[in-house]
Design a protein around this motif. Structure first.
Motif, short mmCIF file in Angstrom:
data_model
loop_
_atom_site.label_atom_id
_atom_site.label_comp_id
_atom_site.label_asym_id
_atom_site.label_seq_id
_atom_site.Cartn_x
_atom_site.Cartn_y
_atom_site.Cartn_z
N ASN A 13 0.78 -1.25 0.00
CA ASN A 13 0.00 0.00 0.00
C ASN A 13 0.81 1.29 0.00
O ASN A 13 0.24 2.38 -0.01
N LEU A 14 2.14 1.20 0.03
CA LEU A 14 2.96 2.40 -0.05
C LEU A 14 3.12 2.85 -1.50
O LEU A 14 3.22 2.02 -2.40
N TYR A 60 -5.63 3.61 5.14
CA TYR A 60 -4.75 2.84 6.02
C TYR A 60 -4.35 3.56 7.30
O TYR A 60 -3.56 3.06 8.09
N PHE A 119 4.28 5.49 6.94
CA PHE A 119 3.03 4.73 6.95
C PHE A 119 1.91 5.68 7.38
O PHE A 119 1.30 5.53 8.43
N TYR A 162 1.72 6.23 2.44
CA TYR A 162 0.38 5.75 2.13
C TYR A 162 -0.39 6.77 1.31
O TYR A 162 -1.15 6.43 0.41
N THR A 200 -2.00 -4.56 8.71
CA THR A 200 -2.39 -4.79 7.32
C THR A 200 -3.38 -5.95 7.30
O THR A 200 -3.89 -6.35 8.34
#
Length: 253
Positions: A35-36, A93, A120, A139, A163
């Motif tokens: 997801n980065l 996230y 994050f 993110y 996650t």
């Protein structure tokens, strides 16, 4: 003293390293943190360093704020994350809409010799990252600073990243085979000092305490050579599976 492993890992992609962790150490996730997104890059090269971990918590947290930005070790990847209650398994996230890393911090990190930053959460001032040629992954993006919302409370501590995975389940009565899935909440940990490798694919973490770096790097080199031979065969019109079996079966684990 220069870290020789950083130099060697810089020649690999995140995919190369993930393959090594999966095939040599049986890590099903290959050390990959999903997801980065890449906000600025290092001329298409991998970003490699030791994790300099920073934990963020709500502004109401009783712990005092710490100054992490002026003590970044040379060759590190600045790695910022929230306490678990501020994280979510669904996009975006995190419950925090404010940015926790921006252009001024990027300039300071770069001056101290950081290799890049992974957040994050959200970042801002992307144009400044690009003008500095300083690699940043996050993110998401934000426009508002974190003042009064969250604060850094600890440095050099483990970061637990929340996650999830879609896990196939036995289908219920009346459902077709393979149609039932359940989202499972999982946690992935980054320890201070772990090796971090980032590129356009995202970030892979090498759990340094459990990995023989010499063995891993040797395997990755052999794996790359095998893949090059397979690619040559494919370009000649040879069957891919036969070629992979021929060259990959010789890889030592």
């Amino acid at each position: 003293m220069p870290d020789e492993y950083i130099r060697l890992l810089s020649g690999f992609s995140a995919c190369d390293v993930a393959d090594g962790l999966q095939n040599v150490y049986g890590l099903s996730d290959g050390g990959y943190f999903p997801n980065l997104s890449e906000r600025s890059c290092k001329n298409g090269k991998s970003v490699v360093g030791r994790a300099y971990t920073v934990l963020f918590a709500p502004a109401s947290d009783p712990r005092p704020a710490v100054n992490y930005i002026d003590a970044i070790p040379e060759g590190s990847v600045v790695t910022l994350a929230y306490t678990p209650e501020l994280q979510t398994t669904m996009a975006p996230y995190t419950y925090v809409n404010n940015a926790i890393f921006g252009g001024l911090m990027a300039g300071r990190a770069q001056f101290q010799g950081a290799s890049g930053t992974v957040v994050f959460g959200r970042v801002r001032d992307v144009d400044e990252f690009e003008s500095l040629h300083y690699p940043v992954y996050s993110y998401g993006l934000g426009a508002t600073a974190s003042k009064g919302v969250v604060k850094p409370v600890a440095v050099g501590v483990p970061l637990d990243i929340v996650t999830c995975a879609a896990v196939p389940q036995e289908p219920a009565a009346g459902e077709g085979a393979g149609s039932c899935h359940q989202r499972r909440r999982t946690t992935m940990r980054i320890e201070s000092g772990d090796y971090i490798v980032c590129d356009a694919h995202g970030m892979v973490r090498i759990p340094t305490a459990n990995v023989d770096m010499e063995k891993l790097i040797s395997y990755i080199k052999s794996s790359i050579e095998a893949d090059q031979l397979v690619a040559r065969d494919i370009a000649r019109g040879e069957p891919a599976e036969a070629s992979k079996k021929r060259y990959r079966s010789a890889l030592s684990k």
